[in-house]
Design a protein around this motif. Sequence first.
Motif, short mmCIF file in Angstrom:
data_model
loop_
_atom_site.label_atom_id
_atom_site.label_comp_id
_atom_site.label_asym_id
_atom_site.label_seq_id
_atom_site.Cartn_x
_atom_site.Cartn_y
_atom_site.Cartn_z
N GLU A 342 0.81 -1.21 0.00
CA GLU A 342 0.00 0.00 0.00
C GLU A 342 0.85 1.26 0.00
O GLU A 342 0.33 2.35 0.16
CB GLU A 342 -0.93 0.02 1.22
N SER A 343 2.16 1.13 -0.17
CA SER A 343 3.03 2.31 -0.14
C SER A 343 2.68 3.23 -1.29
O SER A 343 2.24 2.80 -2.35
CB SER A 343 4.50 1.90 -0.24
N THR A 344 2.89 4.53 -1.08
CA THR A 344 2.56 5.53 -2.08
C THR A 344 3.79 6.36 -2.39
O THR A 344 4.70 6.47 -1.56
CB THR A 344 1.43 6.45 -1.57
N LEU A 345 3.82 6.95 -3.57
CA LEU A 345 4.93 7.82 -3.94
C LEU A 345 4.87 9.11 -3.15
O LEU A 345 5.88 9.78 -2.98
CB LEU A 345 4.89 8.14 -5.44
N GLY A 346 3.71 9.48 -2.66
CA GLY A 346 3.54 10.73 -1.92
C GLY A 346 2.50 11.60 -2.59
O GLY A 346 2.55 11.85 -3.80
N ARG A 347 1.55 12.07 -1.81
CA ARG A 347 0.42 12.82 -2.36
C ARG A 347 0.87 14.09 -3.07
O ARG A 347 0.26 14.52 -4.06
CB ARG A 347 -0.55 13.17 -1.22
N ASP A 348 1.94 14.71 -2.62
CA ASP A 348 2.37 15.99 -3.19
C ASP A 348 3.39 15.83 -4.30
O ASP A 348 3.94 16.81 -4.78
CB ASP A 348 2.95 16.88 -2.09
N ARG A 349 3.66 14.59 -4.70
CA ARG A 349 4.66 14.38 -5.73
C ARG A 349 4.03 14.25 -7.12
O ARG A 349 2.87 13.86 -7.24
CB ARG A 349 5.49 13.14 -5.40
N GLU A 350 4.83 14.55 -8.14
CA GLU A 350 4.35 14.52 -9.50
C GLU A 350 5.29 13.65 -10.33
O GLU A 350 6.48 13.96 -10.45
CB GLU A 350 4.28 15.94 -10.06
N LEU A 351 4.75 12.57 -10.88
CA LEU A 351 5.51 11.68 -11.75
C LEU A 351 5.07 11.91 -13.18
O LEU A 351 3.90 11.75 -13.53
CB LEU A 351 5.27 10.22 -11.35
N MET A 352 6.02 12.30 -14.03
CA MET A 352 5.74 12.57 -15.44
C MET A 352 6.37 11.46 -16.28
O MET A 352 7.59 11.27 -16.23
CB MET A 352 6.29 13.94 -15.82
N ILE A 353 5.54 10.75 -17.01
CA ILE A 353 5.99 9.57 -17.76
C ILE A 353 5.94 9.87 -19.26
O ILE A 353 4.89 10.24 -19.78
CB ILE A 353 5.10 8.35 -17.44
N VAL A 354 7.10 9.70 -19.90
CA VAL A 354 7.17 9.81 -21.35
C VAL A 354 7.07 8.39 -21.92
O VAL A 354 7.89 7.53 -21.61
CB VAL A 354 8.48 10.46 -21.81
N VAL A 355 6.02 8.15 -22.72
CA VAL A 355 5.79 6.82 -23.30
C VAL A 355 6.08 6.89 -24.79
O VAL A 355 5.47 7.69 -25.51
CB VAL A 355 4.33 6.37 -23.06
N CYS A 356 7.02 6.08 -25.25
CA CYS A 356 7.38 6.14 -26.67
C CYS A 356 8.01 4.82 -27.09
O CYS A 356 8.88 4.28 -26.39
CB CYS A 356 8.35 7.29 -26.93
N LYS A 357 7.56 4.30 -28.24
CA LYS A 357 8.11 3.04 -28.75
C LYS A 357 9.51 3.23 -29.32
O LYS A 357 10.35 2.32 -29.25
CB LYS A 357 7.18 2.46 -29.82
N LYS A 358 9.76 4.40 -29.89
CA LYS A 358 11.11 4.70 -30.38
C LYS A 358 11.92 5.29 -29.22
O LYS A 358 11.80 6.47 -28.91
CB LYS A 358 11.05 5.68 -31.55
N TRP A 359 12.72 4.45 -28.61
CA TRP A 359 13.43 4.87 -27.41
C TRP A 359 14.35 6.06 -27.69
O TRP A 359 14.51 6.94 -26.84
CB TRP A 359 14.23 3.70 -26.84
N HIS A 360 14.97 6.08 -28.87
CA HIS A 360 15.92 7.17 -29.15
C HIS A 360 15.20 8.52 -29.23
O HIS A 360 15.78 9.56 -28.91
CB HIS A 360 16.69 6.89 -30.44
N VAL A 361 13.93 8.52 -29.63
CA VAL A 361 13.17 9.78 -29.67
C VAL A 361 12.92 10.29 -28.26
O VAL A 361 13.13 11.47 -27.95
CB VAL A 361 11.83 9.57 -30.42
N ALA A 362 12.49 9.41 -27.37
CA ALA A 362 12.25 9.80 -25.98
C ALA A 362 13.53 10.25 -25.30
O ALA A 362 13.55 11.24 -24.55
CB ALA A 362 11.62 8.64 -25.21
N LYS A 363 14.63 9.55 -25.57
CA LYS A 363 15.91 9.93 -24.96
C LYS A 363 16.38 11.29 -25.45
O LYS A 363 16.93 12.08 -24.70
CB LYS A 363 16.96 8.86 -25.26
N ARG A 364 16.14 11.55 -26.75
CA ARG A 364 16.50 12.85 -27.31
C ARG A 364 15.69 13.95 -26.63
O ARG A 364 16.20 15.04 -26.31
CB ARG A 364 16.22 12.82 -28.81
N LEU A 365 14.40 13.67 -26.40
CA LEU A 365 13.55 14.65 -25.73
C LEU A 365 14.02 14.88 -24.30
O LEU A 365 14.10 16.02 -23.83
CB LEU A 365 12.10 14.17 -25.74
#
Length: 542
Positions: A342-365
């Motif tokens: 039941e652990s949580t990352l924390g109510r006040d935290r913000e996780l931003m996830i970049v989802v991309c099949k071309k890994w090199h594009v996401a890494k460049r970003l």
Amino acid sequence: MSITVGSVGNLQCIVFQMAKIAFILLCHKDPDAIIGQANMLTAAGDCMAIHFDARARPEHYRKIREALADNPNVTFARKRIKCGWGEWSLVQATLYAVEAAVEEFPHATHFYMLSGDCAAIKSAAYAHEFLDANDVDFIESFDYFESDWIKTGMKEERLIYRHFFNERTQSKRFYASFELQKRLGLTREIPADIQVQIGSQWWCLRRRTIEWILDFTRKRRDVMRFFRTTWIPDETFFQTLVRHVVPDEEIRTRTLTFLMFTDYGMPVTFYNDHYDLLLSQDFLFARKISPEATELKTRLGALYADDKAEFKISNEGRSLFSFLTGRGRIGRRFASRFWETESTLGRDRELMIVVCKKWHVAKRLLDKLRHVVNVPAIEYLFNEEDTALPDLGGIQATLGKRTRHRRALMRMLFDYYDTDRLIVCIDPASLDLLHDFNGDRSTTKILEIQCQFSDDYLAGHAMRVGLAGEQTPPETLERLLPTIRGDINFESDRIRDAEFENHMILREGDDVEQHAGLIARFLDVGPEKALEVAQTDHLFAD
């Protein structure tokens, strides 16, 4: 207690000045908590000087300034700077706040370092009586080379080489600069009359000591130049200078802030059920208090104002924690909570996830993001074994461990980077991870980058993942490519069908202005920075 000798007419008199604390608060988040902390601590007659990180959101700083504008016992650093873990900026921010406190509060007798995660675990009356009875400075100050305060990692290298980059946010530059200096033998001497000391940054110093230190900083520019390019100077600067200007017998080599560390090297976080434990420790404050421990904060706030409160000091906290966690107890009170379901990352935290099949594009970003916004960004940590990660005690060692203890890993990364915002990359096939993180109490944002896939790219992808080889006949590849393309589209459809909140789709074919608008929402930045990211050179190039 300080003693002042003065005269009235022909009579000489002695005035006993009781302890008055000027709290030096370094903070970068949670404005409501900062406002509450300031009002609580100053209500007892003490005062506070605040440095709010210039990297933080401007509206948060405005909120704090407006809420505390009518409190005469609160002042602010005359200058705000951007702070980074391990950098000189933390020391400089402290000095700015200290200078403001010295100027604004001439009757302050003690200066006490705090963070926004700290809370008083004794009453104000107890704290004042304690300081009155002990006319000394409280600061951890151990010999840098003889002590074992540094357990692993750099030691002498922190001092004899110059460090211009932040190891956590600019690791490549940090280590490239370090290795270049090593190869060229570009070491430097420590100032001859300085014996470097090390210890916790959480100190309590008398006014006279603070004034001596400020005078020293103005006169000894050579020492200031030296410390500005050391690594993690907040553990050495004040610790060294206090020992340089104050006699040994007037120094207690300890902190008055109670803190513990896990076997992973991370600070132990205190929760609602730690109230009795904290009160029994021989300290005035404690860190880190969980942002979600609202009951604990309320009880400690009431306690601080209670002049009649009595305390029985047993001081067993560290030994009890070591015993219980050493036996592997998974409990609610003392044991590590990293692996609880039941652990949580924390109510006040913000996780931003970049989802991309071309890994090199996401890494460049991500590479561009690191230069534009001050948010730690980590590449495909759940999909790529050799993703660069800090040493977190082994939990990061394999993909299996990272995925199995995903929330634990993310919490530790938030703590490691001392941030409430974190960017990571995840492959669109990892739908279970997206579901898990979106189900957390933290804020989760998803920026899905939908790329265009040529037949040549798909053929190369098939070879990279082992679906085809150099000898695969062209007709076999021709039959395989529609299946691969359909699988990629299916992954994207599943993400869209999940109807995640804060799910944004950035399509390769859209114009730069559309990309900038999505990036602005995703990162919560202004249009100029968003456009700079959107204009990344060759972002979609294969």
